[in-house]
Design an enzyme around this catalytic site. Structure first.
Site, PDB file in Angstrom:
ATOM      1  N   ASP A 218      -5.469   2.926 -35.287  1.00 53.72           N
ATOM      2  CA  ASP A 218      -5.755   1.719 -36.379  1.00 53.72           C
ATOM      3  C   ASP A 218      -6.435   3.513 -37.734  1.00 53.72           C
ATOM      4  O   ASP A 218      -8.037   4.095 -37.467  1.00 53.72           O
ATOM      5  CB  ASP A 218      -7.532   1.502 -35.811  1.00 53.72           C
ATOM      6  CG  ASP A 218      -8.296   1.168 -37.277  1.00 53.72           C
ATOM      7  OD1 ASP A 218      -7.759   1.621 -37.804  1.00 53.72           O
ATOM      8  OD2 ASP A 218      -9.364  -0.162 -36.525  1.00 53.72           O
ATOM      9  N   GLN A 221      -9.725   4.167 -41.622  1.00 54.20           N
ATOM     10  CA  GLN A 221     -10.976   5.679 -42.132  1.00 54.20           C
ATOM     11  C   GLN A 221      -9.406   6.568 -42.264  1.00 54.20           C
ATOM     12  O   GLN A 221     -11.182   7.602 -42.982  1.00 54.20           O
ATOM     13  CB  GLN A 221     -11.952   5.077 -41.681  1.00 54.20           C
ATOM     14  CG  GLN A 221     -12.929   3.884 -41.051  1.00 54.20           C
ATOM     15  CD  GLN A 221     -13.275   3.967 -42.781  1.00 54.20           C
ATOM     16  OE1 GLN A 221     -14.050   4.171 -43.504  1.00 54.20           O
ATOM     17  NE2 GLN A 221     -13.699   2.089 -42.378  1.00 54.20           N
ATOM     18  N   LYS A 244      -9.106  -0.290 -48.394  1.00 53.18           N
ATOM     19  CA  LYS A 244     -10.458   0.740 -48.172  1.00 53.18           C
ATOM     20  C   LYS A 244     -10.026   2.371 -48.893  1.00 53.18           C
ATOM     21  O   LYS A 244     -10.310   3.358 -49.183  1.00 53.18           O
ATOM     22  CB  LYS A 244     -10.364   1.396 -46.945  1.00 53.18           C
ATOM     23  CG  LYS A 244     -11.224  -0.101 -46.222  1.00 53.18           C
ATOM     24  CD  LYS A 244     -11.869   0.781 -44.721  1.00 53.18           C
ATOM     25  CE  LYS A 244     -12.030  -0.678 -44.079  1.00 53.18           C
ATOM     26  NZ  LYS A 244     -13.248  -1.439 -43.952  1.00 53.18           N
TER      27      LYS A 244
HETATM   28  N1  C6P Z   1     -14.677  -1.381 -41.716  1.00 53.28           N
HETATM   29  C1  C6P Z   1     -16.629  -1.604 -42.054  1.00 53.28           C
HETATM   30  O1  C6P Z   1     -17.539  -0.947 -43.033  1.00 53.28           O
HETATM   31  P1  C6P Z   1     -10.432  -4.690 -42.407  1.00 53.28           P
HETATM   32  O2  C6P Z   1     -11.871  -5.772 -42.194  1.00 53.28           O
HETATM   33  O3  C6P Z   1      -9.517  -5.736 -41.826  1.00 53.28           O
HETATM   34  O4  C6P Z   1     -10.342  -4.140 -43.502  1.00 53.28           O
HETATM   35  O5  C6P Z   1     -10.564  -3.702 -41.436  1.00 53.28           O
HETATM   36  C2  C6P Z   1     -11.149  -3.712 -40.425  1.00 53.28           C
HETATM   37  C3  C6P Z   1     -11.774  -2.023 -40.178  1.00 53.28           C
HETATM   38  C4  C6P Z   1     -10.626  -1.753 -38.752  1.00 53.28           C
HETATM   39  N2  C6P Z   1     -10.938  -0.679 -38.498  1.00 53.28           N
HETATM   40  C5  C6P Z   1     -11.965   0.523 -39.306  1.00 53.28           C
HETATM   41  C6  C6P Z   1     -11.883   1.536 -37.987  1.00 53.28           C
HETATM   42  C7  C6P Z   1     -12.983  -0.433 -39.284  1.00 53.28           C
HETATM   43  O6  C6P Z   1     -13.658   0.741 -40.314  1.00 53.28           O
HETATM   44  C8  C6P Z   1     -12.944  -1.254 -40.202  1.00 53.28           C
HETATM   45  C9  C6P Z   1     -13.696  -1.821 -41.517  1.00 53.28           C
HETATM   46  C10 C6P Z   1     -15.631  -1.326 -42.296  1.00 53.28           C
HETATM   47  O7  C6P Z   1     -16.607  -0.208 -41.420  1.00 53.28           O
HETATM   48  C11 C6P Z   1     -15.603  -2.995 -42.633  1.00 53.28           C
HETATM   49  S1  C6P Z   1     -16.506  -3.505 -41.124  1.00 53.28           S
END
Ligand code: C6P
Length: 424
Positions: A218, A221, A244
């Site tokens: 994943d 980040q 992101k």
């Molecule tokens: N974290 C945060 O504020 P999406 O929502 O599909 O774009 O990403 C999900 C997701 C998956 N893995 C990690 C490590 C993430 O940080 C995130 C999204 C945001 O930390 C929103 S909860």
């Protein structure tokens, strides 16, 4: 200038201390950063939730709708051909960005969440059965927990989570012990959104592969903060979200090794993912279209490509070095404030500073900072098991991007001072 301010200035170093990395020039590329919020200059420290967009991305979206808008892979007319060219060009940009071996290993999805769900539904359902195990870590986002939990429930398999230590680091020996003969897949975050921990993904992948277990990373980040080379990592799947990494919402990338993707059944059925359809039988399209049913997010992919080009143009190694310096500065400054407790003190960290102030509820911290134009996130950050591990309900989280400055960290420190005054 006070002595303290002069001392801080000396610690900060010159504005261009990082070679050609000119943060003020970068900030000028982001229209929203010029805004005032509640009468104060915006200090945007919620980048792990979503990042701001540079003019290059906004312009790419406007240009697409003004000059190219049409559906892809369908028409013989000029605009459809042009939109298809731009959309497929975006795929090649994502391929180069991750150093994938081929553009057909890049599947456009809605974001990290959809990418992981795709792998769980398609690869997971066809390779994981009763008695098997999926191994993740104790620092995963809910997106890398719940899809596996749903799959395990359906199949009679078991989800295992390797523990983390008090600094928020994966306990590698425990992970290695849990990686057993029943493990069919490893899912691991590259960088934790709640703690900022950078995981040793290369080492994890090597170990998993030595036991013939594929690994999904994943990268939500990670991609905004450091360069990623999926061939050097040798990961089987890598997912990230466009929003992101300075791109639009609604678009993301799932990278998968060709051999795995070829053998996987489609995730959704519909237009574009087929070669031929009769009522008796459907022949599926080749990669990557087999996994892209329906009209894709064409403008999103084009906007994402503009974002990837933007950060590649600056240089991810320069971004990583600059942000590391700002994070160290922030860590020193925030942890020196009486009553502050940092959550997540791993040796390898990026992008994130999670903290508590005495027994002040993080939502109160967020609200008082907001009054000063400072945007942070408070809550469990969709990582409730991390909160449980540290026996806390929530944290306040400041998360960085390439455009943040040490002056903004100073503003955060002053803001935390106000929180302490209010709750003294
Ligand atoms: N974290 C945060 O504020 P999406 O929502 O599909 O774009 O990403 C999900 C997701 C998956 N893995 C990690 C490590 C993430 O940080 C995130 C999204 C945001 O930390 C929103 S909860």
């Amino acid at each position: 200038m006070t002595t303290a301010a002069r001392k801080l200035g000396a610690e900060r170093g010159p504005a261009l201390a990082h070679g050609e990395f000119d943060v003020q020039r970068i900030r000028a590329d982001f229209p929203i950063l010029q805004k005032k919020i509640r009468g104060k200059p915006l200090v945007y420290l919620d980048n792990a939730a979503t990042s701001q967009k540079p003019r290059a991305v906004i312009d790419a979206l406007v240009r697409y709708y003004e000059e190219s808008n049409s559906n892809v892979h369908r028409g013989v007319h000029y605009l459809s051909e042009r939109a298809t060219e731009e959309f497929e060009g975006a795929r090649r940009t994502a391929q180069r960005f991750l150093n994938a071996a081929s553009p057909h290993e890049i599947i456009f999805v809605r974001g990290t969440t959809e990418g992981i769900n795709l792998v769980a539904h398609s690869y997971g359902r066809s390779h994981i059965g009763a008695g098997d195990e999926v191994l993740i870590t104790g620092m995963e986002h809910h997106s890398n927990i719940v899809p596996w939990q749903m799959l395990c429930k359906e199949k009679g398999a078991t989800l295992r989570a390797a523990p983390i230590n008090d600094d928020g680091e994966l306990i590698f020996e425990e992970f290695a012990k849990l990686l057993g003969p029943k493990t069919r897949l490893v899912g691991i975050t590259h960088i934790s959104n709640a703690l900022g921990t950078v995981n040793p993904v290369r080492k994890i992948i090597e170990l998993a592969h030595s036991r013939n277990v594929p690994v999904l990373v994943d990268g939500a980040q990670a991609v905004p903060h450091q360069s990623v080379d999926v061939q050097a990592l040798d990961c089987d799947f890598y997912v990230f979200s466009g929003h992101k990494v300075f791109g639009p919402t609604g678009i993301g990338v799932l990278y998968g090794k060709s051999a795995l993707l070829e053998a996987m059944p489609p995730y959704q059925g519909g237009g574009d993912m087929i070669r031929s359809v009769t009522f008796e039988k459907t022949v599926y399209n080749h990669l990557p279209y087999k996994f892209e049913a329906g009209t894709p997010d064409i403008s999103g992919a084009i906007g994402l490509a503009a974002a990837l080009d933007y950060i590649t143009g600056i240089g991810l190694d320069k971004i990583a070095a600059y942000e590391h310096d700002v994070l160290e500065y922030a860590t020193r400054a925030v942890s020196a404030i009486p009553g502050v407790r940092l959550i997540g003190t791993a040796r390898e960290k990026a992008g994130v500073l999670s903290f508590l102030i005495g027994d002040v509820h993080p939502h109160d911290i967020g609200t008082i900072l907001d009054q000063q134009g400072i945007a942070i996130r408070t809550g469990h950050h969709c990582s409730q098991p991390v909160m449980e591990r540290f026996n806390i309900p929530a944290t306040a989280r400041a998360s960085l991007a390439l455009y943040n400055t040490k002056e903004e960290i100073d503003a955060l420190v002053r803001g935390i001072g106000k929180v302490r005054e209010v709750f003294a």
